[in-house]
Design a protein around this motif. Sequence first.
Motif, PDB file in Angstrom:
ATOM      1  N   LEU A  47      36.044  42.793  32.169  1.00  0.00           N
ATOM      2  CA  LEU A  47      36.437  42.020  33.348  1.00  0.00           C
ATOM      3  C   LEU A  47      37.932  42.122  33.614  1.00  0.00           C
ATOM      4  O   LEU A  47      38.365  42.229  34.761  1.00  0.00           O
ATOM      5  CB  LEU A  47      36.026  40.555  33.164  1.00  0.00           C
ATOM      6  N   VAL A  48      38.720  42.096  32.543  1.00  0.00           N
ATOM      7  CA  VAL A  48      40.171  42.241  32.707  1.00  0.00           C
ATOM      8  C   VAL A  48      40.505  43.619  33.268  1.00  0.00           C
ATOM      9  O   VAL A  48      41.336  43.754  34.176  1.00  0.00           O
ATOM     10  CB  VAL A  48      40.887  42.006  31.368  1.00  0.00           C
ATOM     11  N   SER A  51      39.583  43.774  36.901  1.00  0.00           N
ATOM     12  CA  SER A  51      40.545  43.016  37.698  1.00  0.00           C
ATOM     13  C   SER A  51      41.824  43.815  37.916  1.00  0.00           C
ATOM     14  O   SER A  51      42.399  43.823  39.012  1.00  0.00           O
ATOM     15  CB  SER A  51      40.865  41.684  37.018  1.00  0.00           C
ATOM     16  N   ALA A  54      41.311  46.482  40.479  1.00  0.00           N
ATOM     17  CA  ALA A  54      41.275  45.932  41.843  1.00  0.00           C
ATOM     18  C   ALA A  54      42.653  45.477  42.315  1.00  0.00           C
ATOM     19  O   ALA A  54      42.972  45.586  43.503  1.00  0.00           O
ATOM     20  CB  ALA A  54      40.281  44.774  41.909  1.00  0.00           C
ATOM     21  N   LEU A  55      43.477  44.973  41.405  1.00  0.00           N
ATOM     22  CA  LEU A  55      44.759  44.386  41.805  1.00  0.00           C
ATOM     23  C   LEU A  55      45.894  45.398  41.865  1.00  0.00           C
ATOM     24  O   LEU A  55      46.840  45.206  42.644  1.00  0.00           O
ATOM     25  CB  LEU A  55      45.136  43.270  40.823  1.00  0.00           C
TER      26      LEU A  55
END
Length: 307
Positions: A47-48, A51, A54-55
């Motif tokens: 998940l990290v 993220s 995506a960021l």
Amino acid sequence: MSTTTPPETAPGRPLTAAGAPAAAPPRATRRRGERGPLGTALLHGGLVLASLIALVPVAWLFFLSLGPDKDDYLHPGNIFGKAGFSNYAFVLQHTGFFDWFRSTMIVALGTTFIGVFVAATTGYAVSRMRFPGYKQLMWVLLLTQAFPIAILIVPMYEIFVELGLIDTYWSLILINCTTAVPYSAWLLKGYFDTIPFEIDEAGRVDGLTPFGTFFRLILPLARPGLAVAAFYNFITAVSEVAFATTFMLDDSKYTFAVGLQTFVSEHDAQWNYMAATAVLIAIPVSVFFYLVQKNLVTGLTAGGTKG
């Protein structure tokens, strides 16, 4: 006089009140579907990583928007010494940004309201009513998505010329609805299938008309599905470029997607202004996402349970 010998017990095993050895405590067993420490660590790590993936592009775009020169993207290390918000000031003060914002909101909100209404009524009718061709209707809607945009521009342009809709917001609203409604109708049809039919029957028993049942009972229960459809319609209208470029002739009616093209010429591209404008465009989209995000996850998952 006889004596009794206490039973032998395992070292450290306590005795019960009757003198019998106590049963060993049960071993901790993992429940079905329960993750262990390694699985939890891998999940959070994934998940990290997702993220960050995506960021990072968003952060990189914002970083490039701080460079005052159009060629700073070629040497991003030089931005640190001269970073500022001059690009944002130029876009807000010396371009048609606020005209673009007004046009985009008119088109996006119009597409959202009309598209969601048409998709909701279509999905509800196919979910609840059995009329000739109701199955074929949904497949026809799906078939419309198979045609490339390029082959639709010329015939749609001729139709809108005959209707007097060229260079009007209605042209973009209608054309965006033709793109967004088919998917939204399929989505909402699946969501309406999850709502028990007994609710419709209860509405009829209480004297409600089919429209009254739909608006007063079904739509409040379908709020998550409506939120997903609204977000999809909104994003479709904001990001559409081809039809907006063709049908809008007045530069004061440009949407954001078309306004970005004004920073690109035949021999030059002002990447610093484009980056700043892109960051500003993301603000209204983020606000709309924040308003509907509570219902997005539920709406995305519930519509796939039936039919």
